[in-house]
Write a protein that holds these residues in place. Structure first.
Motif, PDB file in Angstrom:
ATOM      1  N   GLN A  68      11.832   6.834  -1.362  1.00  0.00           N
ATOM      2  CA  GLN A  68      12.636   5.998  -2.247  1.00  0.00           C
ATOM      3  C   GLN A  68      12.356   4.521  -1.985  1.00  0.00           C
ATOM      4  O   GLN A  68      12.267   3.718  -2.923  1.00  0.00           O
ATOM      5  N   GLU A  69      12.190   4.149  -0.718  1.00  0.00           N
ATOM      6  CA  GLU A  69      11.855   2.772  -0.368  1.00  0.00           C
ATOM      7  C   GLU A  69      10.510   2.354  -0.951  1.00  0.00           C
ATOM      8  O   GLU A  69      10.295   1.182  -1.275  1.00  0.00           O
ATOM      9  N   LYS A  70       9.602   3.300  -1.069  1.00  0.00           N
ATOM     10  CA  LYS A  70       8.277   3.020  -1.637  1.00  0.00           C
ATOM     11  C   LYS A  70       8.295   3.033  -3.166  1.00  0.00           C
ATOM     12  O   LYS A  70       7.260   2.826  -3.799  1.00  0.00           O
ATOM     13  N   GLY A  71       9.462   3.305  -3.738  1.00  0.00           N
ATOM     14  CA  GLY A  71       9.597   3.325  -5.190  1.00  0.00           C
ATOM     15  C   GLY A  71       9.073   4.581  -5.844  1.00  0.00           C
ATOM     16  O   GLY A  71       8.960   4.643  -7.075  1.00  0.00           O
ATOM     17  N   MET A  72       8.784   5.613  -5.043  1.00  0.00           N
ATOM     18  CA  MET A  72       8.136   6.798  -5.593  1.00  0.00           C
ATOM     19  C   MET A  72       9.112   7.821  -6.154  1.00  0.00           C
ATOM     20  O   MET A  72       8.733   8.625  -7.015  1.00  0.00           O
ATOM     21  N   VAL A  73      10.345   7.818  -5.661  1.00  0.00           N
ATOM     22  CA  VAL A  73      11.319   8.808  -6.122  1.00  0.00           C
ATOM     23  C   VAL A  73      12.679   8.152  -6.324  1.00  0.00           C
ATOM     24  O   VAL A  73      12.959   7.065  -5.794  1.00  0.00           O
ATOM     25  N   ASN A  84       9.340   9.028  -9.691  1.00  0.00           N
ATOM     26  CA  ASN A  84       9.375   7.882 -10.604  1.00  0.00           C
ATOM     27  C   ASN A  84       8.023   7.663 -11.273  1.00  0.00           C
ATOM     28  O   ASN A  84       6.993   8.118 -10.765  1.00  0.00           O
ATOM     29  N   PRO A  85       8.002   6.934 -12.386  1.00  0.00           N
ATOM     30  CA  PRO A  85       6.720   6.550 -12.986  1.00  0.00           C
ATOM     31  C   PRO A  85       5.898   5.733 -11.995  1.00  0.00           C
ATOM     32  O   PRO A  85       6.458   5.013 -11.148  1.00  0.00           O
ATOM     33  N   MET A  86       4.592   5.814 -12.096  1.00  0.00           N
ATOM     34  CA  MET A  86       3.704   5.114 -11.165  1.00  0.00           C
ATOM     35  C   MET A  86       3.945   3.603 -11.180  1.00  0.00           C
ATOM     36  O   MET A  86       3.733   2.920 -10.180  1.00  0.00           O
ATOM     37  N   SER A  87       4.421   3.080 -12.307  1.00  0.00           N
ATOM     38  CA  SER A  87       4.691   1.645 -12.406  1.00  0.00           C
ATOM     39  C   SER A  87       5.783   1.188 -11.443  1.00  0.00           C
ATOM     40  O   SER A  87       5.907  -0.002 -11.162  1.00  0.00           O
ATOM     41  N   SER A  88       6.577   2.145 -10.926  1.00  0.00           N
ATOM     42  CA  SER A  88       7.640   1.801  -9.982  1.00  0.00           C
ATOM     43  C   SER A  88       7.180   1.874  -8.529  1.00  0.00           C
ATOM     44  O   SER A  88       7.887   1.405  -7.629  1.00  0.00           O
ATOM     45  N   TRP A  89       6.025   2.474  -8.279  1.00  0.00           N
ATOM     46  CA  TRP A  89       5.579   2.670  -6.902  1.00  0.00           C
ATOM     47  C   TRP A  89       5.148   1.351  -6.271  1.00  0.00           C
ATOM     48  O   TRP A  89       4.631   0.445  -6.955  1.00  0.00           O
ATOM     49  N   ASN A  90       5.322   1.264  -4.959  1.00  0.00           N
ATOM     50  CA  ASN A  90       4.782   0.128  -4.205  1.00  0.00           C
ATOM     51  C   ASN A  90       3.313   0.432  -3.901  1.00  0.00           C
ATOM     52  O   ASN A  90       2.997   1.096  -2.922  1.00  0.00           O
ATOM     53  N   LEU A  91       2.433  -0.045  -4.757  1.00  0.00           N
ATOM     54  CA  LEU A  91       1.015   0.298  -4.636  1.00  0.00           C
ATOM     55  C   LEU A  91       0.345  -0.376  -3.441  1.00  0.00           C
ATOM     56  O   LEU A  91      -0.775  -0.001  -3.073  1.00  0.00           O
ATOM     57  N   LEU A  92       1.013  -1.363  -2.834  1.00  0.00           N
ATOM     58  CA  LEU A  92       0.457  -2.007  -1.646  1.00  0.00           C
ATOM     59  C   LEU A  92       0.900  -1.328  -0.360  1.00  0.00           C
ATOM     60  O   LEU A  92       0.429  -1.683   0.717  1.00  0.00           O
ATOM     61  N   ASP A  93       1.807  -0.372  -0.480  1.00  0.00           N
ATOM     62  CA  ASP A  93       2.197   0.389   0.703  1.00  0.00           C
ATOM     63  C   ASP A  93       0.972   1.131   1.243  1.00  0.00           C
ATOM     64  O   ASP A  93       0.250   1.781   0.475  1.00  0.00           O
ATOM     65  N   VAL A  96       0.718   4.883   0.300  1.00  0.00           N
ATOM     66  CA  VAL A  96       0.551   5.079  -1.148  1.00  0.00           C
ATOM     67  C   VAL A  96      -0.857   4.685  -1.573  1.00  0.00           C
ATOM     68  O   VAL A  96      -1.547   5.429  -2.288  1.00  0.00           O
ATOM     69  N   LEU A  97      -1.308   3.510  -1.134  1.00  0.00           N
ATOM     70  CA  LEU A  97      -2.631   3.035  -1.534  1.00  0.00           C
ATOM     71  C   LEU A  97      -3.731   3.941  -1.005  1.00  0.00           C
ATOM     72  O   LEU A  97      -4.687   4.261  -1.727  1.00  0.00           O
ATOM     73  N   ALA A  98      -3.594   4.381   0.247  1.00  0.00           N
ATOM     74  CA  ALA A  98      -4.606   5.284   0.821  1.00  0.00           C
ATOM     75  C   ALA A  98      -4.677   6.588   0.036  1.00  0.00           C
ATOM     76  O   ALA A  98      -5.765   7.117  -0.227  1.00  0.00           O
ATOM     77  N   ALA A  99      -3.525   7.123  -0.361  1.00  0.00           N
ATOM     78  CA  ALA A  99      -3.505   8.366  -1.132  1.00  0.00           C
ATOM     79  C   ALA A  99      -4.111   8.158  -2.514  1.00  0.00           C
ATOM     80  O   ALA A  99      -4.855   9.008  -3.019  1.00  0.00           O
ATOM     81  N   LEU A 100      -3.809   7.040  -3.143  1.00  0.00           N
ATOM     82  CA  LEU A 100      -4.376   6.743  -4.463  1.00  0.00           C
ATOM     83  C   LEU A 100      -5.900   6.665  -4.397  1.00  0.00           C
ATOM     84  O   LEU A 100      -6.600   7.217  -5.249  1.00  0.00           O
ATOM     85  N   GLY A 108     -11.287   4.531 -10.761  1.00  0.00           N
ATOM     86  CA  GLY A 108     -10.523   3.521 -11.483  1.00  0.00           C
ATOM     87  C   GLY A 108      -9.664   2.662 -10.573  1.00  0.00           C
ATOM     88  O   GLY A 108      -9.552   1.446 -10.793  1.00  0.00           O
ATOM     89  N   ILE A 109      -9.063   3.281  -9.547  1.00  0.00           N
ATOM     90  CA  ILE A 109      -8.247   2.507  -8.612  1.00  0.00           C
ATOM     91  C   ILE A 109      -9.117   1.518  -7.852  1.00  0.00           C
ATOM     92  O   ILE A 109      -8.746   0.350  -7.665  1.00  0.00           O
ATOM     93  N   LEU A 110     -10.291   1.959  -7.426  1.00  0.00           N
ATOM     94  CA  LEU A 110     -11.188   1.052  -6.695  1.00  0.00           C
ATOM     95  C   LEU A 110     -11.754  -0.031  -7.606  1.00  0.00           C
ATOM     96  O   LEU A 110     -12.015  -1.149  -7.159  1.00  0.00           O
ATOM     97  N   ASP A 111     -11.946   0.289  -8.883  1.00  0.00           N
ATOM     98  CA  ASP A 111     -12.339  -0.753  -9.838  1.00  0.00           C
ATOM     99  C   ASP A 111     -11.256  -1.825  -9.917  1.00  0.00           C
ATOM    100  O   ASP A 111     -11.538  -3.026  -9.834  1.00  0.00           O
ATOM    101  N   ASP A 112     -10.008  -1.383 -10.084  1.00  0.00           N
ATOM    102  CA  ASP A 112      -8.894  -2.329 -10.167  1.00  0.00           C
ATOM    103  C   ASP A 112      -8.737  -3.105  -8.867  1.00  0.00           C
ATOM    104  O   ASP A 112      -8.492  -4.318  -8.876  1.00  0.00           O
TER     105      ASP A 112
END
Length: 248
Positions: A68-73, A84-93, A96-100, A108-112
């Motif tokens: 929940q702290e990571k915005g994922m649920v 939660n929608p991916m737009s709510s996730w803390n993508l810098l965590d 989370v980032l390692a899993a992505l 696509g994630i590495l492109d971004d």
């Protein structure tokens, strides 16, 4: 959480999470990122998850708090836990980032990541150019010399390459940009997908591009430093990127 205790600020300690809890949390993050439980989908009840992972319900409850702290649920009393929608996730965590990145089949994630990293590091290179003195330039040229000295040793060269970028970040005095760029860079470096496949003369090209960055900084040319750094980061990624189907 900070609370007021008769005028004194007291930081309430958060419940610790042990190694088993960390392993459970990592697996739960993977479950969400992989789409095993899709966005909008719900998790099984605590008792079911506790049995599945072979841990106590307390570990599951604490892990859900971390998600929940990571915005994922979202955990709602009486309605369970939903993704939660991916737009709510803390993508810098880091988790989370390692899993992505680990599930980034189309890159696509590495492109971004490369685009964002290029933008941040270009701003930092420009900042260094606006205030660089002889000592700063000498430090950057020493970093180039360190790379050049190990150009025939791929592992040592890559390490020296990372140190060059870290030096530019540090010299920029932009702590926020440096922090975000370091998180992106460090998580990316953990992925074999990010390292890709080096083209012919890859290290020589890297040296030339780094030299253009340093020359622009030495000349005090902020715009040229920004452009040189961004072109290097994006160009280097494009050269070594695995040939997958790119996103439109």
């Amino acid at each position: 959480m900070a609370v007021d205790n008769g005028g004194a600020r007291v930081v309430a300690a958060r419940a610790p999470i042990d190694r088993i809890g960390v392993a459970v949390l990592r697996e739960l993050v993977e479950t969400i990122v992989s789409g095993t439980i899709p966005q909008g989908g719900g998790f099984p009840p605590e008792a079911v998850l506790a049995q599945e992972f072979g841990v106590s319900r307390t570990v599951i409850r604490e892990s859900m708090k971390r998600l929940q702290e990571k915005g994922m649920v979202t955990v709602a009393q009486g309605r369970g836990t939903h993704v939660n929608p991916m737009s709510s996730w803390n993508l810098l965590d880091p988790l989370v980032l390692a899993a992505l990145i680990g599930h980034d089949d189309d890159l696509g994630i590495l492109d971004d990541l490369s685009v964002v990293r290029g933008a941040l590091e270009s701003v930092m290179a420009g900042a260094v150019a606006t205030s660089a003195d002889e000592q700063v330039v000498a430090r950057l040229r020493a970093s180039l010399d360190a790379m050049r000295a190990v150009i025939d040793d791929s592992a040592a060269f890559r390490e020296a390459d990372v140190k060059f970028h870290q030096t530019v970040m540090e010299l920029s005095d932009n702590l926020l940009a440096e922090n975000v760029a370091r998180v992106l860079f460090e998580r990316a470096l953990e992925s074999t997908r990010y390292h890709g496949v080096d083209p012919e003369r890859a290290f020589e090209l890297t040296m030339q591009e780094h030299e253009r960055v340093v020359d622009a900084i030495a000349a005090g040319d902020r715009q040229a430093a920004r452009q040189a750094m961004e072109e290097h980061i994006l160009g280097s990624w494009e050269r070594r990127r695995f040939p997958t189907q790119k996103r439109s």
